[in-house]
Design a protein around this motif. Structure first.
Motif, PDB file in Angstrom:
ATOM      1  N   ILE A   1       0.815  -1.238   0.017  1.00 29.73           N
ATOM      2  CA  ILE A   1       0.130   0.061   0.075  1.00 29.73           C
ATOM      3  C   ILE A   1       0.742   1.169  -0.095  1.00 29.73           C
ATOM      4  O   ILE A   1       0.446   2.211  -0.206  1.00 29.73           O
ATOM      5  CB  ILE A   1      -1.035  -0.021   1.084  1.00 29.73           C
ATOM      6  CG1 ILE A   1      -0.407   0.249   2.671  1.00 29.73           C
ATOM      7  CG2 ILE A   1      -1.879  -1.127   1.164  1.00 29.73           C
ATOM      8  CD1 ILE A   1      -1.088   0.120   3.779  1.00 29.73           C
ATOM      9  N   LYS A   2       2.198   1.170   0.247  1.00 29.97           N
ATOM     10  CA  LYS A   2       3.026   2.444   0.346  1.00 29.97           C
ATOM     11  C   LYS A   2       2.833   3.162  -0.900  1.00 29.97           C
ATOM     12  O   LYS A   2       2.885   4.440  -0.810  1.00 29.97           O
ATOM     13  CB  LYS A   2       4.462   1.701   0.746  1.00 29.97           C
ATOM     14  CG  LYS A   2       5.294   2.794   0.987  1.00 29.97           C
ATOM     15  CD  LYS A   2       6.625   2.229   1.369  1.00 29.97           C
ATOM     16  CE  LYS A   2       7.584   2.417   0.081  1.00 29.97           C
ATOM     17  NZ  LYS A   2       8.826   1.958   0.220  1.00 29.97           N
ATOM     18  N   PRO A   3       3.005   2.598  -2.098  1.00 32.01           N
ATOM     19  CA  PRO A   3       3.017   3.525  -3.333  1.00 32.01           C
ATOM     20  C   PRO A   3       1.731   4.448  -3.448  1.00 32.01           C
ATOM     21  O   PRO A   3       1.798   5.440  -3.852  1.00 32.01           O
ATOM     22  CB  PRO A   3       2.995   2.738  -4.439  1.00 32.01           C
ATOM     23  CG  PRO A   3       3.586   1.233  -3.964  1.00 32.01           C
ATOM     24  CD  PRO A   3       3.366   1.427  -2.724  1.00 32.01           C
ATOM     25  N   PHE A   4       0.739   4.232  -2.734  1.00 28.87           N
ATOM     26  CA  PHE A   4      -0.507   4.908  -2.777  1.00 28.87           C
ATOM     27  C   PHE A   4      -0.825   5.702  -1.639  1.00 28.87           C
ATOM     28  O   PHE A   4      -1.618   6.763  -1.659  1.00 28.87           O
ATOM     29  CB  PHE A   4      -1.744   3.890  -2.659  1.00 28.87           C
ATOM     30  CG  PHE A   4      -1.705   2.904  -3.726  1.00 28.87           C
ATOM     31  CD1 PHE A   4      -2.154   3.165  -5.025  1.00 28.87           C
ATOM     32  CD2 PHE A   4      -1.462   1.610  -3.485  1.00 28.87           C
ATOM     33  CE1 PHE A   4      -2.032   2.311  -6.173  1.00 28.87           C
ATOM     34  CE2 PHE A   4      -1.163   0.655  -4.469  1.00 28.87           C
ATOM     35  CZ  PHE A   4      -1.886   1.068  -5.838  1.00 28.87           C
ATOM     36  N   MET A   5       0.320   6.025  -0.674  1.00 27.96           N
ATOM     37  CA  MET A   5       0.640   6.913   0.362  1.00 27.96           C
ATOM     38  C   MET A   5       1.144   8.385  -0.107  1.00 27.96           C
ATOM     39  O   MET A   5       2.003   8.073  -1.103  1.00 27.96           O
ATOM     40  CB  MET A   5       1.025   6.336   1.300  1.00 27.96           C
ATOM     41  CG  MET A   5       0.330   5.150   1.994  1.00 27.96           C
ATOM     42  SD  MET A   5       1.086   4.150   3.246  1.00 27.96           S
ATOM     43  CE  MET A   5       0.617   5.312   4.576  1.00 27.96           C
ATOM     44  N   SER A   6       0.895   9.222   0.693  1.00 30.34           N
ATOM     45  CA  SER A   6       1.687  10.716   0.442  1.00 30.34           C
ATOM     46  C   SER A   6       3.221  10.299   0.769  1.00 30.34           C
ATOM     47  O   SER A   6       3.656   9.070   1.273  1.00 30.34           O
ATOM     48  CB  SER A   6       1.202  11.512   1.317  1.00 30.34           C
ATOM     49  OG  SER A   6       1.668  11.263   2.633  1.00 30.34           O
ATOM     50  N   SER A   7       4.077  11.047   0.361  1.00 29.83           N
ATOM     51  CA  SER A   7       5.569  10.857   0.586  1.00 29.83           C
ATOM     52  C   SER A   7       5.795  10.914   1.973  1.00 29.83           C
ATOM     53  O   SER A   7       6.646   9.975   2.479  1.00 29.83           O
ATOM     54  CB  SER A   7       6.337  11.920  -0.020  1.00 29.83           C
ATOM     55  OG  SER A   7       5.798  12.981   0.431  1.00 29.83           O
TER      56      SER A   7
END
Length: 103
Positions: free
Chosen positions: A17-23
């Motif tokens: 899910i990390k790629p879909f989160m803010s930086s």
């Protein structure tokens, strides 16, 4: 102190899910996964090394504070340069206004 261990599947879900989160969210996930990988005991009954964890978190905080200070210094430097440029333009306009231009 015992630490709850996360299953490898749980860590893989976090990474998915990390790629879909803010930086900022991605940075938090990276830090969390790193801490879990470093300090996760191999056996659930094993104690973690609190001193090592505290040292690691201190180093991370110092790095964050240093980066924040450098960013603030860069912003201050840019503001100072912009102020100097504004003063130069103002001085130029004043010189032009003082000169009597022929009609």
């Amino acid at each position: 102190m015992k630490i709850q261990t996360l299953a490898e599947d749980d860590l893989q879900i976090l990474k998915a899910i990390k790629p879909f989160m803010s930086s900022k969210g991605q940075g938090i996930i990276d830090a969390f996964v790193t801490v879990m990988n470093i300090f996760r005991p191999s056996e659930p009954q094993q104690k973690i090394n609190i001193d090592a964890l505290v040292n690691f978190l201190t180093i991370m905080n110092e790095t964050y504070e240093n980066n924040k200070a450098h960013q603030k210094a860069d912003i201050d430097k840019n503001d100072q340069q912009n102020e100097t440029k504004s003063q130069d333009v103002e001085n130029l306009l004043n010189v032009l206004a003082d000169k009597k231009l022929p009609n």
